[in-house]
Motif scaffolding. Structure first.
Motif, PDB file in Angstrom:
ATOM      1  N   ASP A 247       0.808  -1.224   0.000  1.00  0.00           N
ATOM      2  CA  ASP A 247       0.000   0.000   0.000  1.00  0.00           C
ATOM      3  C   ASP A 247       0.842   1.275   0.000  1.00  0.00           C
ATOM      4  OD1 ASP A 247      -2.270  -1.490  -0.181  1.00  0.00           O
ATOM      5  OD2 ASP A 247      -2.784  -1.381   1.945  1.00  0.00           O
ATOM      6  N   GLU A 248       2.168   1.138  -0.006  1.00  0.00           N
ATOM      7  CA  GLU A 248       3.015   2.317  -0.227  1.00  0.00           C
ATOM      8  C   GLU A 248       3.218   2.576  -1.721  1.00  0.00           C
ATOM      9  OE1 GLU A 248       2.968   3.805   2.363  1.00  0.00           O
ATOM     10  OE2 GLU A 248       4.646   3.504   3.732  1.00  0.00           O
TER      11      GLU A 248
ATOM     12  N   TRP B 155       6.889  -6.041  -3.342  1.00  0.00           N
ATOM     13  CA  TRP B 155       5.808  -5.327  -2.660  1.00  0.00           C
ATOM     14  C   TRP B 155       5.143  -6.330  -1.730  1.00  0.00           C
ATOM     15  CZ3 TRP B 155       5.771  -0.301  -2.846  1.00  0.00           C
ATOM     16  CH2 TRP B 155       6.184   0.391  -3.994  1.00  0.00           C
ATOM     17  N   LEU B 156       5.269  -6.110  -0.451  1.00  0.00           N
ATOM     18  CA  LEU B 156       4.810  -7.105   0.523  1.00  0.00           C
ATOM     19  C   LEU B 156       3.324  -6.992   0.795  1.00  0.00           C
ATOM     20  CD1 LEU B 156       7.169  -7.368   3.626  1.00  0.00           C
ATOM     21  CD2 LEU B 156       6.900  -8.976   1.740  1.00  0.00           C
ATOM     22  N   GLU B 157       2.682  -8.142   0.823  1.00  0.00           N
ATOM     23  CA  GLU B 157       1.321  -8.237   1.342  1.00  0.00           C
ATOM     24  C   GLU B 157       1.430  -8.565   2.821  1.00  0.00           C
ATOM     25  OE1 GLU B 157      -1.228  -7.773  -0.517  1.00  0.00           O
ATOM     26  OE2 GLU B 157      -0.423  -8.025  -2.546  1.00  0.00           O
ATOM     27  N   PRO B 158       0.417  -8.226   3.628  1.00  0.00           N
ATOM     28  CA  PRO B 158       0.425  -8.726   5.006  1.00  0.00           C
ATOM     29  C   PRO B 158       0.470 -10.252   4.992  1.00  0.00           C
ATOM     30  CG  PRO B 158      -1.285  -7.068   4.697  1.00  0.00           C
ATOM     31  CD  PRO B 158      -0.738  -7.383   3.329  1.00  0.00           C
TER      32      PRO B 158
ATOM     33  N   LYS C 158       0.158   5.201   4.601  1.00  0.00           N
ATOM     34  CA  LYS C 158      -0.922   4.301   4.160  1.00  0.00           C
ATOM     35  C   LYS C 158      -0.511   2.840   4.169  1.00  0.00           C
ATOM     36  CE  LYS C 158      -3.237   7.321   0.817  1.00  0.00           C
ATOM     37  NZ  LYS C 158      -3.492   8.251   1.844  1.00  0.00           N
ATOM     38  N   GLY C 159       0.772   2.579   3.838  1.00  0.00           N
ATOM     39  CA  GLY C 159       1.189   1.187   3.679  1.00  0.00           C
ATOM     40  C   GLY C 159       2.112   0.719   4.788  1.00  0.00           C
ATOM     41  N   HIS C 160       2.022   1.365   5.954  1.00  0.00           N
ATOM     42  CA  HIS C 160       2.915   1.001   7.062  1.00  0.00           C
ATOM     43  C   HIS C 160       2.686  -0.453   7.478  1.00  0.00           C
ATOM     44  CE1 HIS C 160       4.904   0.985  10.953  1.00  0.00           C
ATOM     45  NE2 HIS C 160       5.393   2.192  10.715  1.00  0.00           N
TER      46      HIS C 160
END
Ligand SMILES: [Zn+2]
Length: 340
Positions: free
Chosen positions: A107-108, A162-165, A185-187
């Motif tokens: 989300d970053e 790009w990492l997903e949770p 937003k993407g912390h």
């Protein structure tokens, strides 16, 4: 010279079994230093957060790790908590030199091209909010200040991943990347459940509340997201708190609870200013609140911190509106807020 905080002493400090905390100095910044955490993996090191690409950053990291028998070139992965320069940009430099893989929250992604497009350390969204705050002059001052400040465009490149949770194997550990939007937003925070450690980035800082409203992309109630992300920490098992700025602490839950209380107090103070004023702009509210832990007056802040304060005030006002206790009336000079 400013007094160095004890936690910011250079070196690689043992923080847990197989984990070192490495504070890297930050130029001209009240935060003193940013902690990167070096995790031994058996075939080198993984970092949580990369640090800031300053003239001294790589040298500080290299000598700190050498002091505990590790070579900086053995860093094979960096798990970054968020897109701010003091967490991300040295990771990019490590990749250039050593082929290190860089991971950043999905989300970053929209924020990265925006940073390059505006080529400024002050996000355009914050400037738009300042114009909405009823103090357009401050927006102009801050914009001119940002334009005169060097922007290290070379430090920003896409991550490898790009990492997903979710859960990621780091050596023999499992780190769970947990979405904690708010500060950005993407912390992401990284939770090692088995070791009982939470690498918290800027989501939970031990002595200050992280800035809210210094925002890239659409303005989407950043404080509401942040409060939800604090509650999300409380729904997880408690863990030791390993923050990006400041000393580690015994309980992530304790700090999340304090930060939730802090924001409820601020929302209450914001309501009371509206009650006294009748109807006013965000800038009008910010001037009546006190700021920093020392409760300084708004006029004692420099322009940059006035911007942070004003954006944070808007974030609080927007939450009051979302909760139905305040309303917003559009106005050519910004937005006027009043209690319902
Ligand atoms: Zn940050």
């Amino acid at each position: 010279m400013s007094l160095m905080a004890e936690w910011a002493e250079p070196g690689a400090h043992p923080a847990a079994d197989g984990v070192f905390r490495v504070p890297l100095s930050m130029p001209s910044d009240g935060l003193h230093a940013v902690n990167v955490y070096a995790v031994e993996t058996g075939d080198g090191l993984a970092l949580v957060d990369g640090g800031w690409r300053t003239p001294t950053g790589l040298g500080e990291l290299t000598s700190a790790l050498a002091g505990v028998g590790h070579d900086v070139s053995s860093i094979h992965d960096v798990y970054v908590t968020h897109i701010h320069r003091d967490h991300y940009t040295l990771a990019v430099e490590l990749r250039r030199r050593f082929g290190t893989r860089v991971h950043l929250g999905r989300d970053e992604a929209p924020g990265l091209p925006q940073l390059l497009e505006i080529a400024s350390n002050v996000p355009v969204t914050s400037l738009q909010q300042l114009r909405r705050s009823g103090d357009p002059a401050l927006a102009e001052v801050v914009e001119a200040m940002a334009a005169g400040e060097p922007f290290d465009a070379d430090a920003w490149e896409k991550p490898d991943i790009w990492l997903e949770p979710g859960e990621y194997a780091v050596g023999t550990r499992l780190l769970e990347a947990v979405a904690t939007p708010g500060h950005t937003k993407g912390h992401l925070v990284y939770h090692d459940l088995e070791a009982g450690i939470l690498f918290a980035g800027d989501h939970l800082l031990p002595t200050i509340s992280p800035s809210i409203g210094f925002e890239l992309g659409e303005w989407e109630l950043p404080l509401a997201s942040y409060l939800t992300s604090l509650e999300a920490i409380l729904r997880r098992p408690d863990a030791r708190l390993f923050p990006a700025h400041g000393a580690p602490g015994p309980s992530a839950h304790a700090r999340a609870t304090e930060l939730l209380e802090h924001h409820e107090v601020r929302l209450g103070e914001t309501s009371r200013v509206l009650e006294d004023a009748g109807a006013t702009t965000a800038a009008g509210v910010a001037r009546k609140l006190t700021w920093t832990r020392r409760r300084r007056g708004y006029d004692e802040l420099d322009d940059f911190n006035k911007m942070i304060a004003t954006c944070e005030t808007i974030a609080h006002l927007d939450v009051l509106v979302a909760r139905g206790s305040a309303q917003v009336l559009p106005d050519p000079d910004g937005a006027i807020f009043s209690l319902v």
